[in-house]
Design a protein around this motif. Structure first.
Motif, short mmCIF file in Angstrom:
data_model
loop_
_atom_site.label_atom_id
_atom_site.label_comp_id
_atom_site.label_asym_id
_atom_site.label_seq_id
_atom_site.Cartn_x
_atom_site.Cartn_y
_atom_site.Cartn_z
N LYS A 1 0.83 -1.21 0.00
CA LYS A 1 0.00 0.00 0.00
C LYS A 1 0.86 1.25 0.00
CE LYS A 1 -4.22 -1.73 2.23
NZ LYS A 1 -5.07 -1.67 3.45
N GLU A 2 1.92 1.23 0.81
CA GLU A 2 2.80 2.39 0.87
C GLU A 2 3.52 2.59 -0.47
OE1 GLU A 2 3.23 4.75 3.21
OE2 GLU A 2 1.47 3.80 4.11
N ALA A 3 3.95 1.48 -1.07
CA ALA A 3 4.65 1.58 -2.35
C ALA A 3 3.72 2.09 -3.45
CB ALA A 3 5.22 0.21 -2.74
N ILE A 4 2.48 1.63 -3.42
CA ILE A 4 1.50 2.09 -4.41
C ILE A 4 1.20 3.57 -4.22
CG2 ILE A 4 -0.93 1.90 -5.11
CD1 ILE A 4 -0.70 -1.12 -4.52
N LYS A 5 1.04 3.98 -2.97
CA LYS A 5 0.77 5.40 -2.68
C LYS A 5 1.92 6.27 -3.17
CE LYS A 5 -0.20 8.54 1.17
NZ LYS A 5 -0.40 8.64 2.64
N ARG A 6 3.15 5.84 -2.87
CA ARG A 6 4.32 6.61 -3.30
C ARG A 6 4.40 6.67 -4.83
NH1 ARG A 6 8.92 5.50 -5.47
NH2 ARG A 6 8.47 3.27 -5.38
N GLY A 7 4.14 5.53 -5.47
CA GLY A 7 4.21 5.48 -6.93
C GLY A 7 3.17 6.36 -7.60
N PHE A 8 1.95 6.35 -7.06
CA PHE A 8 0.90 7.18 -7.64
C PHE A 8 1.17 8.67 -7.41
CE2 PHE A 8 -2.75 4.94 -9.50
CZ PHE A 8 -2.30 3.64 -9.37
N ASN A 9 1.77 9.00 -6.27
CA ASN A 9 2.14 10.40 -6.03
C ASN A 9 3.18 10.86 -7.04
OD1 ASN A 9 0.41 10.76 -3.87
ND2 ASN A 9 1.94 10.23 -2.33
N ALA A 38 2.63 -3.64 -9.42
CA ALA A 38 2.02 -3.79 -10.75
C ALA A 38 1.03 -2.66 -11.04
CB ALA A 38 1.33 -5.14 -10.85
N ARG A 39 0.29 -2.23 -10.03
CA ARG A 39 -0.69 -1.16 -10.24
C ARG A 39 -0.01 0.13 -10.71
NH1 ARG A 39 -5.09 -0.69 -5.42
NH2 ARG A 39 -5.30 -2.89 -4.94
N VAL A 40 1.13 0.43 -10.12
CA VAL A 40 1.86 1.64 -10.49
C VAL A 40 2.37 1.52 -11.92
CG1 VAL A 40 3.90 3.05 -9.98
CG2 VAL A 40 2.51 2.14 -8.11
N ARG A 41 2.89 0.36 -12.26
CA ARG A 41 3.43 0.16 -13.61
C ARG A 41 2.32 0.19 -14.66
NH1 ARG A 41 7.14 -4.94 -13.66
NH2 ARG A 41 8.13 -3.89 -15.42
N LEU A 42 1.16 -0.36 -14.31
CA LEU A 42 0.02 -0.32 -15.24
C LEU A 42 -0.42 1.12 -15.50
CD1 LEU A 42 -2.07 -3.30 -13.83
CD2 LEU A 42 -1.13 -3.15 -16.14
N LYS A 43 -0.47 1.92 -14.43
CA LYS A 43 -0.87 3.32 -14.59
C LYS A 43 0.18 4.09 -15.37
CE LYS A 43 -3.69 6.72 -13.95
NZ LYS A 43 -5.02 6.70 -14.63
N ALA A 44 1.45 3.79 -15.13
CA ALA A 44 2.52 4.46 -15.87
C ALA A 44 2.40 4.17 -17.36
CB ALA A 44 3.88 4.01 -15.34
N ALA A 45 2.11 2.92 -17.71
CA ALA A 45 1.95 2.56 -19.12
C ALA A 45 0.78 3.31 -19.74
CB ALA A 45 1.73 1.05 -19.24
#
Length: 225
Positions: A116-124, A149-156
């Motif tokens: 959760k923390e990694a996803i939050k940081r990635g989305f920020n 994976a969620r962060v990478r999907l959003k980045a793509a």
């Protein structure tokens, strides 16, 4: 067809109430499917199951005798449940410790918090990159296998919306090893081509104008291809 990442499945499963074993009434443990599937090798269709690991369970106690008498093997059964369903089946085990290495109740909770923390940081970071139109920053997150994976999907997805033609080459030269991410990257490349009215030469793979009749790189005719 909808696909979920491992993180999304884990988040849902952790939020579920743990079922009780129908054979002994003991609360079942969250269990992660091992890399090598048991049984027929096809897996169970989900990365997580609930398993009863009570040694006092009647299914487990009586299973030793049943398998020995029926199949002349030393093994027994553990009761398993598919998360979110009332489906209970049996899983073979070959010792009293069989399968225990995949119990992940505490591990899953800790892992979920870290995720959760990694996803939050990635989305920020992605929000910041979107504001500043930082394509290389988005690309770094997408290509980093340690990112969720969620962060990478959003980045793509964002690269597809904002990326330049120059983004296509690094995307084409990576095989992501994740079906969801690979699909999203392919969609991003298609979006970039659509926005810039380009395509790839079917002969040399260089980028050319969509309406080109002859590839400026290899000289091959590409009209109608």
């Amino acid at each position: 067809m909808s696909f979920e990442t491992r993180e999304e499945v884990l988040e849902k499963v952790i939020a579920m109430p743990k079922p009780k074993c129908p054979h002994c009434g003991v609360e079942m443990s969250l269990w992660e499917e091992p890399p090598m599937h048991m049984g027929d090798g096809l897996g169970w269709g989900t990365p997580f199951l609930f398993i009863c690991f009570s040694d006092d369970c009647s299914l487990y106690r009586e299973g030793w005798k049943h398998i020995e008498e029926s199949y002349a093997h030393k093994a027994s059964y553990r009761c398993m449940n598919y998360p979110g369903t009332d489906v209970f089946e049996v899983m073979p085990v070959f010792s009293d410790m069989g399968g225990r290495g995949q119990i992940c109740d505490d591990q899953a909770m800790a892992e979920q918090e870290v995720s959760k923390e990694a996803i939050k940081r990635g989305f920020n970071l992605l929000a910041e990159f979107f504001t500043t139109k930082d394509g290389p920053g988005m690309m770094r997150l997408l290509l980093d296998p340690t990112e969720p994976a969620r962060v990478r999907l959003k980045a793509a997805e964002m690269i597809g919306d904002l990326g330049e033609v120059e983004s296509i080459e690094p995307l084409r030269n990576v095989r992501f090893g994740n079906e969801l991410i690979q699909k999203k990257v392919d969609e991003a490349v298609a979006k970039i081509h659509e926005r810039h009215f380009t395509r790839e030469c079917p002969f040399c793979a260089e980028i050319i104008k969509r309406r080109a009749n002859v590839c400026k790189h290899c000289g091959k005719e590409v009209a109608g291809t």
